[in-house]
Motif scaffolding. Structure first.
Motif, mmCIF file in Angstrom:
data_model
loop_
_atom_site.group_PDB
_atom_site.id
_atom_site.type_symbol
_atom_site.label_atom_id
_atom_site.label_comp_id
_atom_site.label_asym_id
_atom_site.label_seq_id
_atom_site.Cartn_x
_atom_site.Cartn_y
_atom_site.Cartn_z
ATOM 1 N N VAL A 212 -31.568 14.330 47.636
ATOM 2 C CA VAL A 212 -31.495 13.466 47.489
ATOM 3 C C VAL A 212 -33.532 13.883 47.569
ATOM 4 O O VAL A 212 -33.164 12.849 45.671
ATOM 5 N N THR A 213 -33.693 14.316 48.075
ATOM 6 C CA THR A 213 -35.215 14.263 47.701
ATOM 7 C C THR A 213 -35.659 15.728 46.767
ATOM 8 O O THR A 213 -36.719 15.869 46.048
ATOM 9 N N SER A 214 -34.603 16.906 46.440
ATOM 10 C CA SER A 214 -34.932 17.503 46.499
ATOM 11 C C SER A 214 -34.735 17.697 44.699
ATOM 12 O O SER A 214 -34.635 18.399 44.029
ATOM 13 N N ALA A 215 -33.374 17.053 44.477
ATOM 14 C CA ALA A 215 -32.598 16.919 43.148
ATOM 15 C C ALA A 215 -34.041 16.707 41.754
ATOM 16 O O ALA A 215 -33.412 17.517 40.671
ATOM 17 N N PRO A 216 -34.344 16.086 41.779
ATOM 18 C CA PRO A 216 -35.065 15.099 41.028
ATOM 19 C C PRO A 216 -36.101 16.586 40.746
ATOM 20 O O PRO A 216 -36.670 17.045 39.342
ATOM 21 N N TYR A 217 -36.557 17.228 41.806
ATOM 22 C CA TYR A 217 -37.351 18.308 41.360
ATOM 23 C C TYR A 217 -36.451 19.307 40.837
ATOM 24 O O TYR A 217 -37.273 19.893 39.708
ATOM 25 N N TRP A 218 -35.213 19.724 41.459
ATOM 26 C CA TRP A 218 -34.763 20.912 40.466
ATOM 27 C C TRP A 218 -34.207 20.147 38.834
ATOM 28 O O TRP A 218 -34.704 20.980 37.822
ATOM 29 N N THR A 219 -33.956 19.302 38.922
ATOM 30 C CA THR A 219 -33.530 18.609 37.484
ATOM 31 C C THR A 219 -34.964 18.047 36.401
ATOM 32 O O THR A 219 -34.081 18.627 35.505
ATOM 33 N N PHE A 220 -35.585 17.921 36.949
ATOM 34 C CA PHE A 220 -36.822 16.966 36.383
ATOM 35 C C PHE A 220 -38.261 17.696 36.630
ATOM 36 O O PHE A 220 -38.793 17.047 35.665
ATOM 37 N N LEU A 225 -43.631 18.674 33.850
ATOM 38 C CA LEU A 225 -44.503 19.018 33.573
ATOM 39 C C LEU A 225 -45.452 19.831 31.799
ATOM 40 O O LEU A 225 -45.671 18.834 31.290
ATOM 41 N N ALA A 226 -43.620 19.604 30.751
ATOM 42 C CA ALA A 226 -44.000 18.534 29.739
ATOM 43 C C ALA A 226 -44.825 18.126 29.120
ATOM 44 O O ALA A 226 -45.811 17.791 28.389
ATOM 45 N N GLU A 227 -44.044 16.377 29.478
ATOM 46 C CA GLU A 227 -44.830 15.142 29.980
ATOM 47 C C GLU A 227 -46.285 15.653 30.100
ATOM 48 O O GLU A 227 -47.649 14.792 29.258
ATOM 49 N N THR A 228 -46.795 16.120 30.943
ATOM 50 C CA THR A 228 -48.400 16.184 31.367
ATOM 51 C C THR A 228 -49.149 16.826 30.599
ATOM 52 O O THR A 228 -50.432 17.232 30.395
ATOM 53 N N ALA A 272 -43.156 18.757 52.506
ATOM 54 C CA ALA A 272 -42.321 18.673 50.872
ATOM 55 C C ALA A 272 -42.671 17.158 50.565
ATOM 56 O O ALA A 272 -43.178 17.551 49.558
ATOM 57 N N ALA A 273 -43.100 16.113 50.982
ATOM 58 C CA ALA A 273 -43.466 14.988 50.663
ATOM 59 C C ALA A 273 -45.103 15.398 49.918
ATOM 60 O O ALA A 273 -45.061 14.608 48.495
ATOM 61 N N ALA A 274 -45.399 16.250 50.188
ATOM 62 C CA ALA A 274 -47.040 16.157 49.805
ATOM 63 C C ALA A 274 -46.548 16.595 47.775
ATOM 64 O O ALA A 274 -47.793 16.490 47.093
ATOM 65 N N GLY A 275 -46.336 17.900 48.166
ATOM 66 C CA GLY A 275 -45.984 18.575 46.993
ATOM 67 C C GLY A 275 -44.684 18.014 45.842
ATOM 68 O O GLY A 275 -45.102 17.954 44.719
ATOM 69 N N ILE A 276 -43.999 16.967 46.361
ATOM 70 C CA ILE A 276 -43.280 16.456 45.637
ATOM 71 C C ILE A 276 -44.163 15.147 44.742
ATOM 72 O O ILE A 276 -44.411 14.708 43.124
ATOM 73 N N ALA A 277 -45.418 14.239 45.797
ATOM 74 C CA ALA A 277 -45.834 13.571 45.123
ATOM 75 C C ALA A 277 -47.127 14.240 44.084
ATOM 76 O O ALA A 277 -47.708 13.612 43.224
ATOM 77 N N LEU A 278 -47.430 15.408 44.017
ATOM 78 C CA LEU A 278 -48.223 15.460 43.083
ATOM 79 C C LEU A 278 -48.273 15.824 42.012
ATOM 80 O O LEU A 278 -48.907 15.214 40.621
ATOM 81 N N LEU A 279 -46.895 15.794 41.515
ATOM 82 C CA LEU A 279 -45.764 15.616 40.519
ATOM 83 C C LEU A 279 -46.558 14.318 39.938
ATOM 84 O O LEU A 279 -45.608 13.908 38.091
ATOM 85 N N ALA A 280 -46.704 13.646 40.273
ATOM 86 C CA ALA A 280 -47.361 11.553 40.357
ATOM 87 C C ALA A 280 -47.881 11.741 39.605
ATOM 88 O O ALA A 280 -48.067 10.492 39.009
ATOM 89 N N LEU A 281 -48.880 12.509 39.889
ATOM 90 C CA LEU A 281 -50.744 12.532 38.660
ATOM 91 C C LEU A 281 -49.958 12.224 38.104
ATOM 92 O O LEU A 281 -49.532 12.977 37.476
ATOM 93 N N PRO A 282 -50.962 11.675 36.834
ATOM 94 C CA PRO A 282 -50.820 11.341 35.887
ATOM 95 C C PRO A 282 -51.398 13.200 35.107
ATOM 96 O O PRO A 282 -50.444 13.048 34.122
ATOM 97 N N HIS A 283 -52.146 13.559 35.598
ATOM 98 C CA HIS A 283 -52.639 14.606 35.406
ATOM 99 C C HIS A 283 -52.336 15.947 35.254
ATOM 100 O O HIS A 283 -53.882 16.465 36.154
#
Length: 375
Positions: A212-220, A225-228, A272-283
């Protein structure tokens, strides 16, 4: 063809297992994602078509997992060789596909190799490596996924057409299969033992949570990153960081031997939670994006490796059976979470999705309860 006893060094079997896992996961299963734009152009695929092909890969993976316990009971070595052969055949079919139907057949066959390989390698290590070094062998072999990701990360930037790249993947598969046939150890095998095992539910819950927690990372993660504002080259470097850092996931076996499986598992979930959360940063920028990829890579490989150790403790004689259930739970979690994450991203934005996913990862701390954690 080599016969070894459990007193021999463990590293050669672990290294061979890692190479076959690299072929089956890094090339035959995960390399599909970065090439989707090229496949879509060649076959005129819509987003629905891309999703169907991804589903065929998952279906093949599930079929391999279903077959793995039975084939491993007959011959763990044979299961690993079958996985390598299936991955190679699937890659070859994809490379030569005249139309999308043959391509779909190829991606299904390639996916089955990924389903077969982890239970087969784990069973082979369980039968041929001594107890003192078995945990290290299991987790280092599991890092083959990271090796494959690192090796294939930059191939989308090559000027060659994708059929030539896939043909090269298939040729590499032939070499890997032949080396494995020549060098993998034989073992006497052990009788299969079906039936429920006490303590299986916490392992399944943990595995589903990984999915559940890896799927968003693998897929999106790439689109995030392109959005940022990061370009495709920077995104490729971040993908490579997942693979390279993932090689360090092999240290989880030794760490679990010293600090305990539960403590290492929870520490890994926190990272793992910290690594995923880094992509929640605006830039996030390139340095933070690379750190995020590295944290995700090392923790994903470590968590899946720890699942293998967990399953092996529940099924000491038949680790392939426990690993099959564990990886099936992981695949189920990914299958469910990927479309849900896509729908959520359309409503609340991908940054929020990554933030929520990081919070979900922290629910692993419920494993502090004795009945919810590893043995």
């Amino acid at each position: 063809m080599v016969t070894r006893t459990k007193t021999d060094s463990w590293w050669s079997t672990a290294a061979l297992g890692a190479v076959v896992i690299a072929l089956c996961y890094g090339f035959a299963r995960y390399a599909y994602g970065p090439f989707v734009p090229r496949f879509s152009e060649t076959f005129g695929l819509t987003t629905v078509g891309v999703g169907v092909l991804g589903g065929l890969s998952t279906a093949g993976y599930g079929l391999g997992l279903l077959l793995a316990p039975r084939t491993s009971a007959r011959s763990a070595r044979g299961t690993v060789l079958l996985a390598a052969a299936a991955a190679t055949l699937g890659l070859g079919l994809m490379a030569l596909a005249p139309h999308v139907v043959v391509f779909g057949a190829g991606i299904t066959v390639a996916g089955s190799g990924a389903g077969l390989v982890s239970p087969g390698v784990a069973q082979l290590i369980g039968e041929t490596v001594g107890a003192r070094t078995r945990d290290r062998a299991q987790t280092w072999a599991n890092t083959g996924t990271g090796l494959g990701l690192a090796a294939s990360a930059f191939t989308p930037l090559l000027a060659f057409g994708w059929p030539a790249i896939w043909a090269a993947f298939a040729a590499l598969g032939v070499v890997v299969t032949l080396i494995a046939w020549r060098a993998l150890p034989r073992s006497p095998g052990v009788p299969d033992a079906a039936g429920p095992v006490r303590g299986m539910v916490p392992l399944l819950v943990n595995s589903v949570l990984i999915g559940v927690t890896s799927a968003p990372y693998w897929t999106f993660s790439t689109s995030r990153l392109a959005e940022t504002g990061l370009g495709p080259v920077a995104a490729t470097w971040c993908w490579a960081a997942i693979g390279v850092a993932g090689l360090l996931g092999g240290l989880a076996g030794r760490a679990a031997g010293r600090a305990g499986l539960r403590a290492v598992n929870l520490a890994t979930w926190t990272l793992a939670a910290a690594g995923i959360a880094l992509l929640a940063l605006p830039h996030p920028g390139v340095p933070v994006a690379l750190l995020s990829g590295a944290l995700f890579g090392v923790t994903y490989m470590a968590l899946t490796g720890l699942c293998i150790l967990w399953a092996a403790r529940l099924f000491p004689d038949r680790p392939a059976r426990g690993i099959t259930w564990s990886f099936a739970g992981l695949g189920a979690g990914q299958t469910v979470a990927s479309p849900l994450a896509g729908a959520a991203a359309a409503g609340i934005g991908s940054a929020a999705v990554f933030g929520l996913t990081a919070l979900v990862a922290l629910t692993a701390w419920t494993q502090l309860h004795p009945r919810l954690g590893p043995p």
